[in-house]
Design a protein around this motif. Structure first.
Motif, short mmCIF file in Angstrom:
data_model
loop_
_atom_site.label_atom_id
_atom_site.label_comp_id
_atom_site.label_asym_id
_atom_site.label_seq_id
_atom_site.Cartn_x
_atom_site.Cartn_y
_atom_site.Cartn_z
N LYS A 81 13.82 -5.54 50.99
CA LYS A 81 12.59 -5.49 50.20
C LYS A 81 11.85 -4.17 50.43
O LYS A 81 11.28 -3.61 49.51
N ARG A 82 11.87 -3.67 51.67
CA ARG A 82 11.26 -2.36 51.94
C ARG A 82 11.94 -1.28 51.10
O ARG A 82 11.30 -0.38 50.58
N ARG A 83 13.27 -1.35 51.00
CA ARG A 83 14.00 -0.37 50.20
C ARG A 83 13.63 -0.47 48.73
O ARG A 83 13.54 0.53 48.04
N VAL A 84 13.43 -1.70 48.25
CA VAL A 84 13.02 -1.87 46.85
C VAL A 84 11.63 -1.26 46.64
O VAL A 84 11.36 -0.65 45.61
N LEU A 85 10.74 -1.39 47.64
CA LEU A 85 9.43 -0.74 47.53
C LEU A 85 9.59 0.77 47.40
O LEU A 85 8.90 1.41 46.60
N VAL A 86 10.50 1.35 48.17
CA VAL A 86 10.76 2.79 48.07
C VAL A 86 11.32 3.11 46.70
O VAL A 86 10.92 4.09 46.05
N ALA A 87 12.24 2.29 46.22
CA ALA A 87 12.82 2.51 44.88
C ALA A 87 11.74 2.48 43.82
O ALA A 87 11.74 3.31 42.90
N GLN A 88 10.80 1.54 43.92
CA GLN A 88 9.70 1.48 42.96
C GLN A 88 8.89 2.77 42.97
O GLN A 88 8.46 3.26 41.94
N ALA A 89 8.68 3.32 44.16
CA ALA A 89 7.90 4.55 44.27
C ALA A 89 8.65 5.74 43.66
O ALA A 89 8.03 6.68 43.19
N GLY A 107 4.38 8.83 44.75
CA GLY A 107 4.99 7.52 44.79
C GLY A 107 4.42 6.83 46.01
O GLY A 107 4.49 7.35 47.11
N ILE A 108 3.81 5.68 45.82
CA ILE A 108 3.13 5.00 46.93
C ILE A 108 3.92 3.77 47.33
O ILE A 108 4.30 2.96 46.49
N VAL A 109 4.18 3.65 48.64
CA VAL A 109 4.89 2.51 49.19
C VAL A 109 3.91 1.79 50.12
O VAL A 109 3.66 2.25 51.23
N PRO A 110 3.36 0.66 49.66
CA PRO A 110 2.38 -0.05 50.48
C PRO A 110 3.02 -0.78 51.65
O PRO A 110 4.24 -1.00 51.67
N GLN A 111 2.20 -1.17 52.60
CA GLN A 111 2.68 -1.92 53.75
C GLN A 111 3.00 -3.36 53.33
O GLN A 111 3.97 -3.95 53.78
N GLU A 112 2.19 -3.90 52.47
CA GLU A 112 2.35 -5.28 51.99
C GLU A 112 3.52 -5.37 51.01
O GLU A 112 3.63 -4.57 50.09
N ILE A 113 4.37 -6.33 51.21
CA ILE A 113 5.52 -6.53 50.32
C ILE A 113 5.18 -7.66 49.35
O ILE A 113 5.05 -8.81 49.77
N THR A 114 5.02 -7.31 48.08
CA THR A 114 4.77 -8.33 47.06
C THR A 114 5.63 -8.02 45.83
O THR A 114 5.62 -6.90 45.33
N ASP A 126 20.24 3.00 38.44
CA ASP A 126 21.46 2.87 39.25
C ASP A 126 21.56 3.97 40.30
O ASP A 126 22.02 3.73 41.42
N GLU A 127 21.13 5.17 39.96
CA GLU A 127 21.14 6.28 40.93
C GLU A 127 20.19 6.00 42.09
O GLU A 127 20.53 6.22 43.25
N ILE A 128 19.00 5.51 41.78
CA ILE A 128 18.04 5.15 42.83
C ILE A 128 18.62 4.06 43.72
O ILE A 128 18.58 4.16 44.95
#
Length: 184
Positions: free
Chosen positions: A74-82, A15-22, A50-52
């Motif tokens: 937004k950083r947390r959403v990036l983690v959730a995406q990963a 799971g990759i969490v980039p530095q750039e938030i888009t 929902d668990e994530i």
């Protein structure tokens, strides 16, 4: 397995969490995670999303538009995406950059809890020496295009090694406080 299948399999193991938030600013947090899940060809039900969201402290933001979230959220959403495709390893590039102290501590606490509870390996790319020293089990130092040293924080964060690694000429590293000191 063809080349495309190999790439997909390799991508699903990280799971990759980039530095750039888009993000698409018109999607909600939940829609963003559904989109990411569908991108990988995985259809998780909303219970998994929902668990994530719950694990990352985003439950109350699930139906919020991405454009109204703070940088920390937004950083947390990036983690959730990963995490949406359940990888065993996530890689984060400078995850705490541009975060105020509150969101930095919250994000690091969430990551630490997820490591303990979910058998998740977390790799962080950091330039914050004090943070790396405090939160790492193992540190990998890169010099140029190669790995220079691997060790525990106690083995890595010494005055002599940090001075050599960073080619310090106008300052010194204080291992007691994990800080760089300017020497006039």
């Amino acid at each position: 397995m063809d080349v495309r299948e190999n790439r997909r399999a390799a991508s699903l193991s990280l799971g990759i969490v980039p530095q750039e938030i888009t993000f698409d600013p018109f999607l909600t947090v939940r829609e963003t995670l559904r989109f990411q899940s569908g991108y990988w060809g995985i259809r998780h039900n909303d219970d998994w999303i929902d668990e994530i969201l719950s694990n990352l402290g985003l439950s109350d933001k699930a139906d919020a538009s991405m454009r109204v979230l703070s940088g920390g959220m937004k950083r947390r959403v990036l983690v959730a995406q990963a995490l949406v495709h359940k990888p065993p390893v996530i890689v984060l590039d400078e995850p705490t950059s541009f975060l105020d102290i509150r969101y930095k501590l919250e994000l690091l606490s969430v990551l630490k809890r997820m490591v303990r509870e979910n058998d998740l390996a977390v790799l962080l790319s950091l330039h914050e020496l004090d943070l790396a020293r405090r939160i790492s089990d193992t540190v990998i130092c890169v010099a140029g295009d190669r790995i220079d040293r691997i060790g525990t924080p106690e083995e890595i964060f010494t005055s002599d090694y940090i001075a050599r690694l960073y080619h310090l000429e106008h300052g010194k590293y204080d291992p007691c406080f994990s800080t760089l000191e300017f020497v006039p």
